[in-house]
Design a protein around this motif. Structure first.
Motif, PDB file in Angstrom:
ATOM      1  N   UNK A 232       0.713   5.962  -7.671  1.00 29.51           N
ATOM      2  CA  UNK A 232      -0.316   6.645  -8.194  1.00 29.51           C
ATOM      3  C   UNK A 232       0.047   8.110  -8.578  1.00 29.51           C
ATOM      4  N   UNK A 233       0.944   8.613  -7.566  1.00 32.36           N
ATOM      5  CA  UNK A 233       1.033  10.020  -7.761  1.00 32.36           C
ATOM      6  C   UNK A 233       2.330  10.169  -8.902  1.00 32.36           C
ATOM      7  N   UNK A 234       3.144   9.534  -8.577  1.00 33.93           N
ATOM      8  CA  UNK A 234       4.566   9.769  -9.415  1.00 33.93           C
ATOM      9  C   UNK A 234       5.371   8.668  -9.256  1.00 33.93           C
ATOM     10  N   UNK A 235       5.810   8.321 -10.564  1.00 31.22           N
ATOM     11  CA  UNK A 235       6.775   6.990 -10.366  1.00 31.22           C
ATOM     12  C   UNK A 235       8.094   7.631 -10.093  1.00 31.22           C
ATOM     13  N   UNK A 236       8.349   8.527  -9.057  1.00 31.04           N
ATOM     14  CA  UNK A 236       9.529   9.124  -8.741  1.00 31.04           C
ATOM     15  C   UNK A 236       9.394   9.416  -7.164  1.00 31.04           C
TER      16      UNK A 236
ATOM     17  N   UNK B  51      16.280  -5.663  -6.293  1.00 34.18           N
ATOM     18  CA  UNK B  51      15.665  -6.558  -5.543  1.00 34.18           C
ATOM     19  C   UNK B  51      14.364  -6.389  -5.327  1.00 34.18           C
ATOM     20  N   UNK B  52      14.018  -4.993  -5.454  1.00 31.44           N
ATOM     21  CA  UNK B  52      12.345  -4.608  -5.259  1.00 31.44           C
ATOM     22  C   UNK B  52      12.090  -4.195  -6.713  1.00 31.44           C
ATOM     23  N   UNK B  53      11.371  -5.016  -7.397  1.00 31.16           N
ATOM     24  CA  UNK B  53      10.822  -4.518  -8.753  1.00 31.16           C
ATOM     25  C   UNK B  53       9.776  -3.431  -8.820  1.00 31.16           C
ATOM     26  N   UNK B  54       9.890  -2.514  -9.975  1.00 31.80           N
ATOM     27  CA  UNK B  54       9.408  -1.394  -9.910  1.00 31.80           C
ATOM     28  C   UNK B  54       7.846  -1.566 -10.197  1.00 31.80           C
ATOM     29  N   UNK B  55       7.538  -2.687 -10.978  1.00 32.60           N
ATOM     30  CA  UNK B  55       6.101  -2.979 -11.336  1.00 32.60           C
ATOM     31  C   UNK B  55       5.369  -3.444 -10.150  1.00 32.60           C
ATOM     32  N   UNK B  56       4.317  -2.685  -9.994  1.00 29.65           N
ATOM     33  CA  UNK B  56       3.383  -2.831  -8.677  1.00 29.65           C
ATOM     34  C   UNK B  56       2.943  -4.571  -8.533  1.00 29.65           C
TER      35      UNK B  56
ATOM     36  N   UNK C 105       2.730   9.472   4.517  1.00 30.29           N
ATOM     37  CA  UNK C 105       4.068   8.866   4.326  1.00 30.29           C
ATOM     38  C   UNK C 105       4.663   7.915   5.303  1.00 30.29           C
ATOM     39  N   UNK C 106       4.760   6.578   4.901  1.00 30.62           N
ATOM     40  CA  UNK C 106       4.913   5.761   6.170  1.00 30.62           C
ATOM     41  C   UNK C 106       6.332   5.144   6.195  1.00 30.62           C
TER      42      UNK C 106
ATOM     43  N   UNK D   5       0.762  -1.195   0.023  1.00 31.29           N
ATOM     44  CA  UNK D   5       0.014   0.136   0.033  1.00 31.29           C
ATOM     45  C   UNK D   5       0.868   1.328  -0.279  1.00 31.29           C
ATOM     46  N   UNK D   6       1.826   1.274   0.516  1.00 26.15           N
ATOM     47  CA  UNK D   6       2.608   2.165   0.874  1.00 26.15           C
ATOM     48  C   UNK D   6       3.495   2.656  -0.707  1.00 26.15           C
ATOM     49  N   UNK D   7       4.016   1.608  -1.492  1.00 19.47           N
ATOM     50  CA  UNK D   7       4.603   1.918  -2.339  1.00 19.47           C
ATOM     51  C   UNK D   7       3.593   2.099  -3.549  1.00 19.47           C
ATOM     52  N   UNK D   8       2.442   1.457  -3.774  1.00 23.40           N
ATOM     53  CA  UNK D   8       1.265   1.376  -4.796  1.00 23.40           C
ATOM     54  C   UNK D   8       0.733   2.874  -4.589  1.00 23.40           C
TER      55      UNK D   8
END
Lengths: 325, 325
Positions: A169-173, B187-192, A186-187, A162-165
């Motif tokens: 959503x907002x920005x791949x950065x 080690x942690x892929x970008x694709x959700x 932000x966790x 959930x944190x990464x997803x």
């Protein structure tokens, strides 16, 4: 017209792909700055001659990067609509009071995804062993969590997801995320030393959970005929030592701190549901005074109130399993 | 004039305008990094047109981001020098054959940080309970891991920290990371959806470890007088069921897959050391044929060979603790 999804992974190399990535980054930065952006972005390099500065219309954004010589236009949707859409794709099977379920629910609240669908199942009725759950979770455990076609059942895994997803959503950065504030807490902090402490406490919390379980639910963990006074005594001592460690961590912080510093973090998401069992099961507060201060501070937090176990609301006084700790 | 340190390698050739765009992005990122971390920018000179606002000299880079109102200058160093510097700041206390230690060592190798300092301690001699370890780790456990002033002792936490820290060294942005190839294994892929599966397997592996421990090291986990045939039997059955789950996961993949897909990931880092115990302790291969295929594939991997437990090299044949599984 180049059309693409923001979550697309842009591979390295130059040419159209990198061009699109660069354009996307800049355009989304502008859109995020204006607080209106989400979803599909249309990059229209043919608009380059139009060198007007950033302008926003209803459902449409036009942006000109004067310094770079590019202009863009894109359709916009609202952030909240995107979040609602994301939450409605989520389905959580959970049981009341289960720390693993509770931590996923806290994370969902913190991420402003409270519109997720959920099914409250009864452990007593063994509903977690139903075919419906087993179809998603071969371990037949709760939580069982699904987002679209993605299934993430381990509670820590779901929280991390959930944190990464949410960031994606907002920005791949992460850079843009840090500049353009996204909604929700932000966790996982960006600063490496803060992040290291959050990770450390996140994984240490498994010790506290395991040791609490083995004392509070000893008869449930160990079947009749395999129970021993010596084991009970040893496990109690081990839990007391564990509590001392956490007391020590909190004593080194200023009052009002969270488990991994001055901000609420993933450490609190995963650990609070375990901490909450100590007062509920009548653990003497003098065993862990700082942890109890922390508990009283956190229990007023919106995400935690919103996810408070319904069984605990119905029966506010728990059993006395930790009374003699 | 602001000064920044960054380290990155730019790949491929670009048109002049696009190159300027990319530099703008780098500079923009650098703005946020001033005061956050260290690193160096290395731009391949043949890619750098001699033009304002960007100019490049050997061993030195100067450019200004007019649109942002910042100018920068920085010395260029090689990526490998930066990595060597990073590794030499790291200190790992470890014990031979301990899965938690081993997984941190695999992560260090995968991240090309093999120059880290280390101290091999003896569990038998209780060296992990020394004051030296306790000063860094109140649990007096191995691994105990230190990077500069940052201490991260939980093995999963250290692996996650290494993954993120390593990304930060290159660029504080997953977008930039995807454009500018970094050294070491991601080690942690970008694709959700891929990431979700990695997280799921990472945390599920704790079940496999716990169940393997409780069978293989039953007498060590449970003191004399608290051991029961019924418990041994139940734990064996539980471990066999656990192995079936992992076999099932692998059966759904093509041969040659890793634990969470076609690429080596964090799931393999944390789980391989546990898997390696099954052949070592003489688990019948027919209990987990696909997992054993996976084991034989992975044991030839450079990071795993480089971190193979010295005690296992000395005594290649382990005890027969899992022979009757």
């Amino acid at each position: 017209m180049k059309r693409f999804l923001r979550d697309d992974v842009m591979e390295g190399g130059c040419g159209e792909n990198l061009f699109a990535s660069v354009m996307e980054l800049l355009l989304t930065a502008a859109v995020s700055l204006a607080g209106v952006g989400e979803g599909l972005v249309h990059v229209r390099p043919e608009l380059a001659p139009n060198r007007s500065p950033l302008s926003l219309g209803p459902g449409r954004v036009e942006f000109s990067a004067v310094a770079l010589g590019y202009s863009f236009s894109g359709e916009t949707r609202s952030v909240s609509a995107a979040l609602r859409g994301m939450a409605s794709d989520m389905l959580l099977y959970w049981g009341s009071g289960s720390p693993p379920c509770w931590r996923v629910m806290i994370a969902l609240e913190e991420k402003q995804l409270s519109g997720y669908r959920s099914k409250l199942l009864s452990f007593d009725k063994k509903e977690h062993q139903s075919d419906e759950v087993k179809a998603l979770n071969p371990r037949a455990q709760l939580p069982t969590f699904k987002h679209g076609e993605i299934v993430v059942n381990e509670s820590y895994a779901a929280c991390f997801y959930l944190e990464v997803k949410r960031q994606l959503l907002f920005m791949n950065s992460s850079f843009i995320s840090s500049v353009f504030k996204s909604q929700g807490t932000r966790l996982l902090p960006e600063d490496p030393s803060e992040l290291a402490l959050v990770y450390q406490r996140v994984f240490e919390s498994q010790n506290l959970q395991q040791k609490m379980y083995e004392v509070a639910f000893y008869d449930w963990v160990f079947p009749e005929g395999e129970r021993h006074e010596s084991a009970v005594k040893r496990k109690r001592e081990s839990l007391i030592e564990e509590l001392k460690l956490w007391e020590g961590y909190l004593e080194k912080t200023v009052r009002g701190s969270y488990l991994a510093g001055r901000s609420f973090s993933m450490a609190d998401v995963v650990c609070f549901p375990v901490v909450a069992y100590f007062p509920r099961l009548h653990c003497p507060p003098e065993r862990c005074p700082r942890l109890m201060e922390y508990y009283h501070m956190l229990k007023e937090r919106a995400s935690i109130k919103a996810s408070w176990p319904p069984g605990w609301i119905e029966n506010p006084v728990g059993p006395e399993s930790l009374k003699n700790l």
